[in-house]
Design a protein around this motif. Structure first.
Motif, PDB file in Angstrom:
ATOM      1  N   SER A  29       0.823  -1.213   0.000  1.00  0.00           N
ATOM      2  CA  SER A  29       0.000   0.000   0.000  1.00  0.00           C
ATOM      3  C   SER A  29       0.852   1.256   0.000  1.00  0.00           C
ATOM      4  O   SER A  29       0.333   2.357  -0.177  1.00  0.00           O
ATOM      5  CB  SER A  29      -0.905   0.007   1.236  1.00  0.00           C
ATOM      6  OG  SER A  29      -0.115  -0.004   2.418  1.00  0.00           O
ATOM      7  N   TYR A  32       2.391   3.311  -5.516  1.00  0.00           N
ATOM      8  CA  TYR A  32       1.285   3.456  -6.465  1.00  0.00           C
ATOM      9  C   TYR A  32       1.642   2.947  -7.844  1.00  0.00           C
ATOM     10  O   TYR A  32       0.767   2.525  -8.588  1.00  0.00           O
ATOM     11  CB  TYR A  32       0.897   4.931  -6.547  1.00  0.00           C
ATOM     12  CG  TYR A  32      -0.084   5.256  -7.635  1.00  0.00           C
ATOM     13  CD1 TYR A  32       0.340   5.874  -8.820  1.00  0.00           C
ATOM     14  CD2 TYR A  32      -1.430   4.963  -7.492  1.00  0.00           C
ATOM     15  CE1 TYR A  32      -0.562   6.171  -9.819  1.00  0.00           C
ATOM     16  CE2 TYR A  32      -2.334   5.264  -8.494  1.00  0.00           C
ATOM     17  CZ  TYR A  32      -1.898   5.869  -9.645  1.00  0.00           C
ATOM     18  OH  TYR A  32      -2.784   6.168 -10.641  1.00  0.00           O
ATOM     19  N   SER A  52       0.470   2.018 -13.509  1.00  0.00           N
ATOM     20  CA  SER A  52      -0.133   2.285 -12.217  1.00  0.00           C
ATOM     21  C   SER A  52      -0.634   0.982 -11.617  1.00  0.00           C
ATOM     22  O   SER A  52      -0.906   0.018 -12.347  1.00  0.00           O
ATOM     23  CB  SER A  52      -1.289   3.276 -12.366  1.00  0.00           C
ATOM     24  OG  SER A  52      -2.283   2.735 -13.233  1.00  0.00           O
ATOM     25  N   TRP A  53      -0.793   0.964 -10.302  1.00  0.00           N
ATOM     26  CA  TRP A  53      -1.207  -0.277  -9.654  1.00  0.00           C
ATOM     27  C   TRP A  53      -2.616  -0.689 -10.116  1.00  0.00           C
ATOM     28  O   TRP A  53      -2.939  -1.865 -10.135  1.00  0.00           O
ATOM     29  CB  TRP A  53      -1.150  -0.126  -8.142  1.00  0.00           C
ATOM     30  CG  TRP A  53      -1.145  -1.438  -7.445  1.00  0.00           C
ATOM     31  CD1 TRP A  53      -2.119  -1.957  -6.662  1.00  0.00           C
ATOM     32  CD2 TRP A  53      -0.110  -2.419  -7.489  1.00  0.00           C
ATOM     33  NE1 TRP A  53      -1.755  -3.212  -6.214  1.00  0.00           N
ATOM     34  CE2 TRP A  53      -0.528  -3.519  -6.706  1.00  0.00           C
ATOM     35  CE3 TRP A  53       1.138  -2.486  -8.124  1.00  0.00           C
ATOM     36  CZ2 TRP A  53       0.251  -4.664  -6.532  1.00  0.00           C
ATOM     37  CZ3 TRP A  53       1.910  -3.615  -7.946  1.00  0.00           C
ATOM     38  CH2 TRP A  53       1.479  -4.686  -7.166  1.00  0.00           C
ATOM     39  N   SER A  54      -3.418   0.277 -10.519  1.00  0.00           N
ATOM     40  CA  SER A  54      -4.753  -0.038 -11.028  1.00  0.00           C
ATOM     41  C   SER A  54      -4.702  -0.573 -12.449  1.00  0.00           C
ATOM     42  O   SER A  54      -5.674  -1.141 -12.945  1.00  0.00           O
ATOM     43  CB  SER A  54      -5.628   1.213 -11.003  1.00  0.00           C
ATOM     44  OG  SER A  54      -5.153   2.153 -11.963  1.00  0.00           O
ATOM     45  N   GLY A  55      -3.564  -0.384 -13.129  1.00  0.00           N
ATOM     46  CA  GLY A  55      -3.435  -0.799 -14.520  1.00  0.00           C
ATOM     47  C   GLY A  55      -3.977   0.200 -15.512  1.00  0.00           C
ATOM     48  O   GLY A  55      -3.894  -0.009 -16.722  1.00  0.00           O
ATOM     49  N   GLY A  56      -4.498   1.312 -15.017  1.00  0.00           N
ATOM     50  CA  GLY A  56      -5.145   2.271 -15.913  1.00  0.00           C
ATOM     51  C   GLY A  56      -4.200   3.194 -16.650  1.00  0.00           C
ATOM     52  O   GLY A  56      -4.593   3.816 -17.635  1.00  0.00           O
ATOM     53  N   THR A  57      -2.988   3.291 -16.196  1.00  0.00           N
ATOM     54  CA  THR A  57      -2.010   4.179 -16.825  1.00  0.00           C
ATOM     55  C   THR A  57      -0.745   3.398 -17.144  1.00  0.00           C
ATOM     56  O   THR A  57      -0.227   2.695 -16.285  1.00  0.00           O
ATOM     57  CB  THR A  57      -1.650   5.345 -15.886  1.00  0.00           C
ATOM     58  OG1 THR A  57      -2.837   6.079 -15.562  1.00  0.00           O
ATOM     59  CG2 THR A  57      -0.639   6.281 -16.535  1.00  0.00           C
ATOM     60  N   THR A  58      -0.285   3.522 -18.376  1.00  0.00           N
ATOM     61  CA  THR A  58       0.959   2.863 -18.780  1.00  0.00           C
ATOM     62  C   THR A  58       1.817   3.823 -19.588  1.00  0.00           C
ATOM     63  O   THR A  58       1.289   4.698 -20.310  1.00  0.00           O
ATOM     64  CB  THR A  58       0.703   1.606 -19.630  1.00  0.00           C
ATOM     65  OG1 THR A  58      -0.082   1.957 -20.765  1.00  0.00           O
ATOM     66  CG2 THR A  58      -0.016   0.541 -18.822  1.00  0.00           C
ATOM     67  N   SER A  71       1.999  -5.316 -17.642  1.00  0.00           N
ATOM     68  CA  SER A  71       0.684  -5.615 -17.088  1.00  0.00           C
ATOM     69  C   SER A  71       0.841  -5.925 -15.609  1.00  0.00           C
ATOM     70  O   SER A  71       1.949  -6.119 -15.107  1.00  0.00           O
ATOM     71  CB  SER A  71       0.036  -6.791 -17.822  1.00  0.00           C
ATOM     72  OG  SER A  71       0.828  -7.962 -17.682  1.00  0.00           O
ATOM     73  N   ASN A  74      -3.218  -7.827  -9.817  1.00  0.00           N
ATOM     74  CA  ASN A  74      -3.357  -7.319  -8.454  1.00  0.00           C
ATOM     75  C   ASN A  74      -3.497  -8.410  -7.397  1.00  0.00           C
ATOM     76  O   ASN A  74      -2.844  -8.323  -6.353  1.00  0.00           O
ATOM     77  CB  ASN A  74      -4.539  -6.344  -8.386  1.00  0.00           C
ATOM     78  CG  ASN A  74      -4.331  -5.114  -9.243  1.00  0.00           C
ATOM     79  OD1 ASN A  74      -4.892  -5.010 -10.315  1.00  0.00           O
ATOM     80  ND2 ASN A  74      -3.500  -4.194  -8.795  1.00  0.00           N
ATOM     81  N   ASN A  77      -0.197  -9.636  -6.707  1.00  0.00           N
ATOM     82  CA  ASN A  77       0.832  -8.612  -6.436  1.00  0.00           C
ATOM     83  C   ASN A  77       2.056  -8.808  -7.333  1.00  0.00           C
ATOM     84  O   ASN A  77       3.206  -8.735  -6.885  1.00  0.00           O
ATOM     85  CB  ASN A  77       1.265  -8.651  -4.966  1.00  0.00           C
ATOM     86  CG  ASN A  77       0.199  -8.108  -4.042  1.00  0.00           C
ATOM     87  OD1 ASN A  77      -0.650  -7.332  -4.451  1.00  0.00           O
ATOM     88  ND2 ASN A  77       0.237  -8.537  -2.799  1.00  0.00           N
TER      89      ASN A  77
END
Length: 122
Positions: A29, A32, A52-58, A71, A74, A77
């Motif tokens: 945690s 990010y 990003s950890w959410s995968g939304g930004t690369t 990729s 989550n 981890n």
């Protein structure tokens, strides 16, 4: 503390593929973003890709765009770097890193793995 362990490196012929993995543990945690960097003999450390950890930004370096894919899984981890159409100039030690922002600068990443060697023969 955060621990990062890379795996998946090896020797491959030009045009081949490898998938690198970076298993993370500890205080996940506290960061990010995850990034992959590489260092070839006699060269500076070079940004490869970040997510990003959410995968939304690369982000990708121009030299790997269209060939490499970063990729994230989550629940496990774990971060992956799928490398296709490998070239001899991709030969390097590859490092994964964890940080607070999705950037191309290694200074933004606080935690680093020990690295895994990728060698591409011509």
């Amino acid at each position: 503390q955060v621990q990062l362990v890379e795996s998946g490196g090896g020797l491959v012929q030009a045009g081949g593929s490898l998938r690198l993995s970076c298993a993370t543990s500890g205080r996940t945690s506290s960061y990010y973003a995850m990034g992959w960097f590489r260092r070839a003999p006699g060269k500076e450390r070079e940004f490869v890709a970040a997510i990003s950890w959410s995968g939304g930004t690369t982000y990708y370096a121009d030299s790997v765009k269209g060939r490499f894919t970063i990729s994230i899984d989550n629940p496990k981890n774990t971060v992956y770097l799928q490398m296709n159409s490998l070239k001899p100039e991709d030969t390097a030690v590859y490092y994964c890193a964890a940080g607070l922002a999705v950037t191309t600068s290694f200074r933004s990443y606080r935690y680093w793995g020990q690295g895994t060697q990728v060698t591409v023969s011509s």
